[in-house]
Design a protein around this motif. Structure first.
Motif, PDB file in Angstrom:
ATOM      1  N   HIS A 276       0.840  -1.191   0.000  1.00 41.62           N
ATOM      2  CA  HIS A 276       0.000   0.000   0.000  1.00 41.62           C
ATOM      3  C   HIS A 276       0.880   1.247   0.000  1.00 41.62           C
ATOM      4  N   ILE A 277       0.563   2.150  -0.892  1.00 38.57           N
ATOM      5  CA  ILE A 277       1.356   3.366  -1.026  1.00 38.57           C
ATOM      6  C   ILE A 277       1.132   4.262   0.181  1.00 38.57           C
ATOM      7  N   LYS A 278       2.244   4.713   0.757  1.00 39.49           N
ATOM      8  CA  LYS A 278       2.176   5.710   1.825  1.00 39.49           C
ATOM      9  C   LYS A 278       2.454   7.069   1.214  1.00 39.49           C
ATOM     10  N   TYR A 279       1.545   7.979   1.400  1.00 42.71           N
ATOM     11  CA  TYR A 279       1.727   9.303   0.826  1.00 42.71           C
ATOM     12  C   TYR A 279       2.691  10.102   1.698  1.00 42.71           C
ATOM     13  N   GLU A 280       3.903  10.271   1.187  1.00 44.47           N
ATOM     14  CA  GLU A 280       4.980  10.861   1.972  1.00 44.47           C
ATOM     15  C   GLU A 280       5.415  12.221   1.441  1.00 44.47           C
ATOM     16  N   GLU A 281       4.644  12.751   0.497  1.00 43.68           N
ATOM     17  CA  GLU A 281       4.997  14.052  -0.060  1.00 43.68           C
ATOM     18  C   GLU A 281       4.873  15.138   1.009  1.00 43.68           C
ATOM     19  N   ASN A 282       5.851  16.009   1.047  1.00 48.75           N
ATOM     20  CA  ASN A 282       5.892  17.146   1.984  1.00 48.75           C
ATOM     21  C   ASN A 282       6.036  16.727   3.450  1.00 48.75           C
ATOM     22  N   LEU A 283       6.381  15.465   3.682  1.00 48.48           N
ATOM     23  CA  LEU A 283       6.630  15.020   5.053  1.00 48.48           C
ATOM     24  C   LEU A 283       8.088  15.276   5.417  1.00 48.48           C
ATOM     25  N   PRO A 284       8.380  15.441   6.701  1.00 45.31           N
ATOM     26  CA  PRO A 284       9.789  15.536   7.116  1.00 45.31           C
ATOM     27  C   PRO A 284      10.525  14.256   6.746  1.00 45.31           C
ATOM     28  N   PRO A 285      11.845  14.321   6.621  1.00 40.52           N
ATOM     29  CA  PRO A 285      12.613  13.149   6.207  1.00 40.52           C
ATOM     30  C   PRO A 285      12.793  12.150   7.335  1.00 40.52           C
ATOM     31  N   LYS A 286      13.131  10.921   6.959  1.00 41.49           N
ATOM     32  CA  LYS A 286      13.577   9.951   7.956  1.00 41.49           C
ATOM     33  C   LYS A 286      14.990  10.326   8.394  1.00 41.49           C
ATOM     34  N   TYR A 287      15.251  10.165   9.665  1.00 38.64           N
ATOM     35  CA  TYR A 287      16.583  10.492  10.165  1.00 38.64           C
ATOM     36  C   TYR A 287      17.665   9.676   9.464  1.00 38.64           C
ATOM     37  N   GLN A 288      17.363   8.422   9.137  1.00 41.03           N
ATOM     38  CA  GLN A 288      18.361   7.606   8.455  1.00 41.03           C
ATOM     39  C   GLN A 288      18.727   8.210   7.100  1.00 41.03           C
ATOM     40  N   VAL A 449      11.251  18.825  10.220  1.00 39.64           N
ATOM     41  CA  VAL A 449      11.449  19.940   9.284  1.00 39.64           C
ATOM     42  C   VAL A 449      11.263  19.426   7.863  1.00 39.64           C
ATOM     43  N   ALA A 450      10.121  19.745   7.249  1.00 40.14           N
ATOM     44  CA  ALA A 450       9.794  19.190   5.937  1.00 40.14           C
ATOM     45  C   ALA A 450      10.754  19.654   4.850  1.00 40.14           C
ATOM     46  N   ASP A 451      11.174  20.923   4.889  1.00 33.12           N
ATOM     47  CA  ASP A 451      12.032  21.467   3.828  1.00 33.12           C
ATOM     48  C   ASP A 451      13.490  21.513   4.265  1.00 33.12           C
ATOM     49  N   GLU A 453      16.178  19.896   3.285  1.00 37.02           N
ATOM     50  CA  GLU A 453      17.215  19.928   2.252  1.00 37.02           C
ATOM     51  C   GLU A 453      17.393  21.328   1.680  1.00 37.02           C
ATOM     52  N   VAL A 454      16.281  21.992   1.430  1.00 37.17           N
ATOM     53  CA  VAL A 454      16.335  23.344   0.880  1.00 37.17           C
ATOM     54  C   VAL A 454      17.030  24.279   1.858  1.00 37.17           C
ATOM     55  N   ASN A 455      16.736  24.088   3.136  1.00 35.97           N
ATOM     56  CA  ASN A 455      17.241  25.011   4.158  1.00 35.97           C
ATOM     57  C   ASN A 455      18.705  24.796   4.512  1.00 35.97           C
ATOM     58  N   ASN A 456      19.186  23.568   4.418  1.00 36.76           N
ATOM     59  CA  ASN A 456      20.479  23.318   5.063  1.00 36.76           C
ATOM     60  C   ASN A 456      21.550  22.696   4.180  1.00 36.76           C
ATOM     61  N   PHE A 457      21.207  22.013   3.085  1.00 37.76           N
ATOM     62  CA  PHE A 457      22.251  21.396   2.279  1.00 37.76           C
ATOM     63  C   PHE A 457      23.173  22.463   1.723  1.00 37.76           C
ATOM     64  N   GLY A 458      24.472  22.284   1.995  1.00 38.19           N
ATOM     65  CA  GLY A 458      25.467  23.248   1.555  1.00 38.19           C
ATOM     66  C   GLY A 458      25.567  24.469   2.445  1.00 38.19           C
ATOM     67  N   ARG A 459      24.708  24.535   3.469  1.00 41.91           N
ATOM     68  CA  ARG A 459      24.743  25.671   4.402  1.00 41.91           C
ATOM     69  C   ARG A 459      25.008  25.183   5.823  1.00 41.91           C
ATOM     70  N   TYR A 460      25.809  24.155   5.941  1.00 38.72           N
ATOM     71  CA  TYR A 460      26.080  23.580   7.253  1.00 38.72           C
ATOM     72  C   TYR A 460      26.735  24.607   8.170  1.00 38.72           C
ATOM     73  N   LYS A 461      26.405  24.479   9.445  1.00 36.15           N
ATOM     74  CA  LYS A 461      27.015  25.340  10.460  1.00 36.15           C
ATOM     75  C   LYS A 461      27.860  24.492  11.406  1.00 36.15           C
ATOM     76  N   THR A 462      28.977  25.045  11.828  1.00 39.62           N
ATOM     77  CA  THR A 462      29.827  24.345  12.776  1.00 39.62           C
ATOM     78  C   THR A 462      29.191  24.385  14.166  1.00 39.62           C
ATOM     79  N   VAL A 463      29.127  23.230  14.789  1.00 40.38           N
ATOM     80  CA  VAL A 463      28.556  23.117  16.130  1.00 40.38           C
ATOM     81  C   VAL A 463      29.666  23.328  17.157  1.00 40.38           C
ATOM     82  N   LYS A 464      29.413  24.155  18.144  1.00 40.64           N
ATOM     83  CA  LYS A 464      30.380  24.366  19.218  1.00 40.64           C
ATOM     84  C   LYS A 464      30.255  23.221  20.216  1.00 40.64           C
TER      85      LYS A 464
END
Length: 595
Positions: A276-288, A449-451, A453-464
């Motif tokens: 059965h198809i799970k509708y996963e559009e616009n859902l936050p990502p799996k942590y894995q 956080v659904a978006d 990838e848009v918000n953070n890929f390539g914009r990583y911040k260093t964690v103190k």
């Protein structure tokens, strides 16, 4: 019209009343029963479908439960459960207060050994066989059923090595289907393939060299042949080994053709096999997937990055890197100890190693974490997937001990991100300049956080390193959370009365703790509440209590987390309710605190 055989079988004694020629029909009914239930209730599918004939033959030939049958891992034990007095309750499988998805000693006398982690069956069955001999019982049979992926583990070979120099009455059955959850890997797989195809001379047989009476390989779906061979082996004393060849997912075409997906497919159509198809559009990502896609992105830019997983490329999502950069991503098979020390060896040579192991499985490599990594202060990056309560897999799989068992190890950094953006940032930071090993723990399931990838890929911040943050100001009570359970705190504070009295602090670093922030909290708040999705004994809250005691703080404190007993199976929300860390429980607690 054929009669219904399965509905008249309550236990193996009923099974043994059948004529041998009726067993093929029973196999068809048992397969259909499992498909019908799992298609609606979910669970592990392919492994059990692959051993239907073996399950029937074992209980038909041997006098279970007097003869002792041990299943390795337990993914394949559904047919066993149905034939051993649990058919009418099988629909409750893996549900709260229902039967367990794995063999469990306190559930049935037919479950001789509790399992959930792989490669324990041979050692357990050997222990039983030696005990029987010491008690003077030389007729009892002891059978271990182990898969080709599990037998590659070191522990399985330790058991074989010992068994081969005993006269213990043990039968090891190798269920060879060339797959665990993902396809089996390694030299042993190649050896078994050569045995099956007749390319390996029988006199060079590894198992025979270990002093086992070896037979096979035989067709594990040929019931008359299985019964004939098991009856023959029953008359032979000492260590015996039967090699059978099966197809995972047997009897459901889609499960045979896509064995990885149908290991645990979720809900599907019982007649067609279509998931059965799970509708996963616009859902936050799996942590894995956050891990898998982020490490791939980082590895493209940093040639020193290596990924390692013990038999979980799909579950960890290291598969993305394995597909694009296979020379730097390794599935080492079900070998957690080897995975950790392999990572340590690579780290000595300046490589940046992300060792992805489920939290519950890292327990199996505890000595290697201490001795081979932390003692040498090697900057291995442990990515602990499935940390916290995992749900329906139950007590064997909950990743609730990692904070407590890692926190005592010198040199170890422990980090629990509150969301997927924080996970990305620590994965980025870890490959920059860490001089210590670090454990990054994150849960099964989706983030918030659904978006992302848009918000953070390539914009990583260093964690103190070692820094906490205030997510919400307050005046009376401070809630200190670590990891994604902090999102329950956020939701609860949004709904409780008088939330202005309660402050919320995120402590992603469990070790080292942010002592400056803790001094501020203990100086400015009357009461402190800690919350974690790990065990309270020795966990994050204990660390805060130790800080308070060391600094002579007398504030009122309450620790929330997993209590001091094993948590069984159910949905994550149901189990959080039991532990009083779900949103509703927190709303009630915070509302009382805010009065």
């Amino acid at each position: 019209m054929k009669s219904d055989l399965l509905s008249n079988i309550y236990n193996p004694a009923d099974l043994r009343l059948l004529k041998e020629e009726q067993l093929t029909q029973l196999a068809q009914e048992l397969r259909r029963f499992i498909i019908d239930v799992v298609s609606v209730k979910e669970g592990h599918l392919g492994a059990s479908l692959g051993v239907i004939e073996l399950t029937i033959a074992l209980h038909y030939v041997f006098n279970t439960p007097d003869d002792l049958l041990v299943w390795d891992v337990g993914h394949q034990a559904y047919g066993h459960k149905i034939l051993t007095e649990r058919r009418e309750n099988f629909h409750t499988n893996r549900q709260l207060n229902g039967i367990s998805g794995f063999p469990k000693r306190d559930e049935s006398i037919y479950d001789t050994f509790g399992v959930g982690h792989s490669s324990t069956s041979i050692s357990a069955a050997l222990g039983m066989a030696i005990a029987s001999s010491l008690k003077g019982d030389f007729e009892k049979e002891h059978i271990a059923v182990i898969g080709d992926a599990s037998i590659a583990s070191g522990m399985a070979f330790e058991g074989l090595n010992h068994a081969g120099v005993t006269d213990a009455n043990i039968l090891v059955i190798l269920n060879d289907n060339a797959i665990g959850i993902d396809p089996s890997v390694g030299a042993l797989k190649k050896y078994l393939t050569s045995v099956k195809t007749g390319k390996n001379p029988r006199q060079n047989n590894i198992i025979k060299s270990l002093n086992f009476d070896y037979s096979g390989p035989i067709d594990g779906h040929d019931l008359p042949l299985l019964i004939e061979e098991l009856n023959r082996l029953k008359k032979i004393k000492g260590p015996k080994f039967l090699h059978i060849v099966t197809t995972k997912g047997k009897g459901l075409q889609q499960a045979e053709e896509n064995q990885v997906k149908y290991h645990a497919p979720g809900k599907f159509d019982a007649s067609t096999g279509e998931i059965h198809i799970k509708y996963e559009e616009n859902l936050p990502p799996k942590y894995q997937d956050v891990f898998g896609l982020t490490i791939l992105d980082l590895a493209r830019k940093n040639e020193k990055i290596i990924g390692i997983t013990p038999a979980m490329p799909s579950g960890s999502s290291l598969k993305f890197m394995m597909e694009e950069i296979p020379e730097r991503a390794f599935d080492v098979g079900i070998a957690e100890q080897h995975a950790v020390t392999l990572a340590a060896g690579m780290a000595t040579q300046g490589m940046t190693v992300y060792c992805n192991i489920y939290s519950t499985f890292l327990q199996r490599a505890y000595d290697q974490v201490i001795h081979d990594v932390a003692l040498q202060n090697l900057p291995v990056i442990f990515c602990l997937d499935r940390a916290g309560l995992v749900g329906e897999d139950g007590a064997t799989h909950h990743g609730v001990f990692d904070i407590a068992y890692l926190r005592s190890i010198p040199n170890m950094i422990i980090y629990a991100p509150i969301n997927e953006i924080a996970l990305q940032n620590i994965l980025y930071t870890a490959q920059l300049s860490l001089n210590n090993p670090i454990a990054i723990r994150y849960p099964r399931g989706r983030g918030v956080v659904a978006d992302w990838e848009v918000n953070n890929f390539g914009r990583y911040k260093t964690v103190k390193i070692g820094e906490a943050s205030c997510l919400k100001n307050g005046t009376k009570t401070a809630v200190l959370s670590t990891g994604t359970i902090g999102n329950n705190v956020i939701s609860a504070l949004n709904e409780c009365s008088n939330p202005e009295n309660i402050a919320h602090y995120d402590f992603p670093f469990i070790k080292p703790l942010d002592y400056n922030t803790l001094h501020h909290i203990f100086t400015n708040f009357e009461s402190i509440i800690t919350i974690e999705d790990g065990v309270k004994n020795g966990g994050f809250g204990s660390a805060v209590l130790e800080f308070a005691a060391s600094n002579n703080y007398k504030n009122k404190m309450q620790l929330l987390g997993i209590p001091d007993h094993f948590i069984e199976h159910g949905t994550v929300n149901e189990l959080q309710q039991i532990c009083n860390v779900d949103v509703k429980s927190l709303i009630n607690l915070f509302s009382n605190e805010a009065k």
